[in-house]
Design an enzyme around this catalytic site. Structure first.
Site, PDB file in Angstrom:
ATOM      1  N   ALA A 275       0.924  -1.268   0.257  1.00  3.60           N
ATOM      2  CA  ALA A 275      -0.105  -0.021   0.143  1.00  3.60           C
ATOM      3  C   ALA A 275       0.914   1.267  -0.004  1.00  3.60           C
ATOM      4  O   ALA A 275       2.234   1.341   0.217  1.00  3.60           O
ATOM      5  CB  ALA A 275      -0.831   0.171   1.244  1.00  3.60           C
TER       6      ALA A 275
ATOM      7  N   GLY B  83      -0.579  -5.257   0.936  1.00  2.00           N
ATOM      8  CA  GLY B  83      -1.763  -5.086   0.268  1.00  2.00           C
ATOM      9  C   GLY B  83      -1.710  -5.799  -1.164  1.00  2.00           C
ATOM     10  O   GLY B  83      -2.668  -6.242  -1.542  1.00  2.00           O
TER      11      GLY B  83
ATOM     12  N   GLU C  27      -2.584  -9.444  -0.249  1.00  2.00           N
ATOM     13  CA  GLU C  27      -4.053  -9.395  -0.021  1.00  2.00           C
ATOM     14  C   GLU C  27      -4.714  -9.357  -1.119  1.00  2.00           C
ATOM     15  O   GLU C  27      -5.813 -10.037  -1.271  1.00  2.00           O
ATOM     16  CB  GLU C  27      -4.169  -8.265   1.053  1.00  2.00           C
ATOM     17  CG  GLU C  27      -3.727  -8.619   2.561  1.00  2.00           C
ATOM     18  CD  GLU C  27      -3.774  -7.322   3.353  1.00  2.00           C
ATOM     19  OE1 GLU C  27      -4.485  -7.688   4.494  1.00  2.00           O
ATOM     20  OE2 GLU C  27      -3.353  -6.354   3.265  1.00  2.00           O
TER      21      GLU C  27
ATOM     22  N   GLU D 221       3.394  -6.444   7.269  1.00  2.00           N
ATOM     23  CA  GLU D 221       3.145  -5.272   8.074  1.00  2.00           C
ATOM     24  C   GLU D 221       3.596  -4.861   9.440  1.00  2.00           C
ATOM     25  O   GLU D 221       3.841  -3.702   9.983  1.00  2.00           O
ATOM     26  CB  GLU D 221       1.522  -5.451   7.946  1.00  2.00           C
ATOM     27  CG  GLU D 221       0.768  -4.976   6.755  1.00  2.00           C
ATOM     28  CD  GLU D 221       0.598  -6.221   5.890  1.00  2.00           C
ATOM     29  OE1 GLU D 221       0.157  -5.782   4.958  1.00  2.00           O
ATOM     30  OE2 GLU D 221       1.290  -7.170   5.988  1.00  2.00           O
TER      31      GLU D 221
END
Length: 260
Positions: A66, A112, A115, A135
């Protein structure tokens, strides 16, 4: 919608979505997520589209994570809303899409990005791909469904190891633990995804939709998956495709499905 961060093209009933921020290793920012949400809505609602292929621009990254600069100063409430909005409009929407969605993972799929790949129904990885959820190195945990989908795909022990160590794994290791379906040379990545989607396109569209719904129900705590399967199975008997499929079988010919 005039996309600025993704490329979108329909070819032979397949929607191709490319995250097009190569200079940022295709990192997900708010605008990119908004465009992805719109593209997935299109795929779900457009009867012409039979499948979706998601990949990243270039050869270095599928999505490297991200865009941290956008949320580095967020409060608790803002952080929670960031995760909730992203899950509802993009990641859960991909998982619930009634057309098969394949991630063609070309390089780094981190945070992300992994994900996003896990939200897809299948994952094909290039042999140079690296996957991970780093993360905790930022004082965060995965917020777009990563703790849930990784556990579903690889089991609790491996999910805890990957998330708490923040280690990346290779494509071959990802295939070994069931995180990806296939690993192929990068030059063959899109072709492999297309091969799978081409097989799916030969099958009954409404049956594909019912199968995806029933399989998703198996992972829902709010739905009886067996009951969902029974209902989707029953619905098939009211379709023209069921009549065509069974008639073609009895007549020893290939079926021609209409999606009705």
């Amino acid at each position: 919608m005039d996309y600025q961060n993704i490329l979108s093209e329909i070819k032979e009933d397949i929607l191709y979505i490319t995250i097009n921020r190569e200079h940022k290793l295709n990192a997900l920012n708010k605008d990119t997520l908004a465009e992805l949400a719109e593209a997935i809505r299109l795929a779900t609602n457009n009867k012409v589209i039979r499948g979706v292929l998601i990949t990243g621009a270039g050869e270095k990254a599928f999505v490297a994570g991200a865009d941290i600069s956008e949320f580095s100063n967020y409060s608790i409430a803002e952080g929670e809303e960031l995760a909730r909005a992203g899950q509802n409009t993009v990641f859960d929407a991909i998982e619930r899409c009634t057309k098969p969605v394949i991630a063609a993972v070309n390089g780094f799929a981190l945070g992300g990005g992994l994900e996003l790949a896990m939200a897809c129904h299948m994952r094909i990885a290039s042999d140079n791909a690296k996957l991970g959820l780093p993360e905790v190195s930022l004082g965060l945990i995965p917020g777009y469904g990563g703790t849930q989908r990784l556990t579903q795909l690889v089991g609790k022990g491996k999910a805890i190891e990957m998330i708490t160590t923040a280690d990346m794994i290779t494509a071959s290791e990802a295939e070994k633990i069931g995180l990806v379906n296939y690993v192929v040379p990068q030059a063959e990545l899109i072709a492999k995804a297309e091969e799978i989607l081409s097989k799916i396109k030969l099958r009954a569209p409404l049956a594909i939709t019912g199968a995806i719904k029933a399989i998703n129900a198996s992972l829902s705590h709010d739905v009886d998956g067996f009951d969902a399967e029974i209902k989707e199975f029953g619905k098939c008997f009211g379709t023209l495709d069921f009549k065509e499929g069974t008639t073609a079988f009895l007549e020893k010919r290939k079926p021609v499905f209409s999606g009705k």
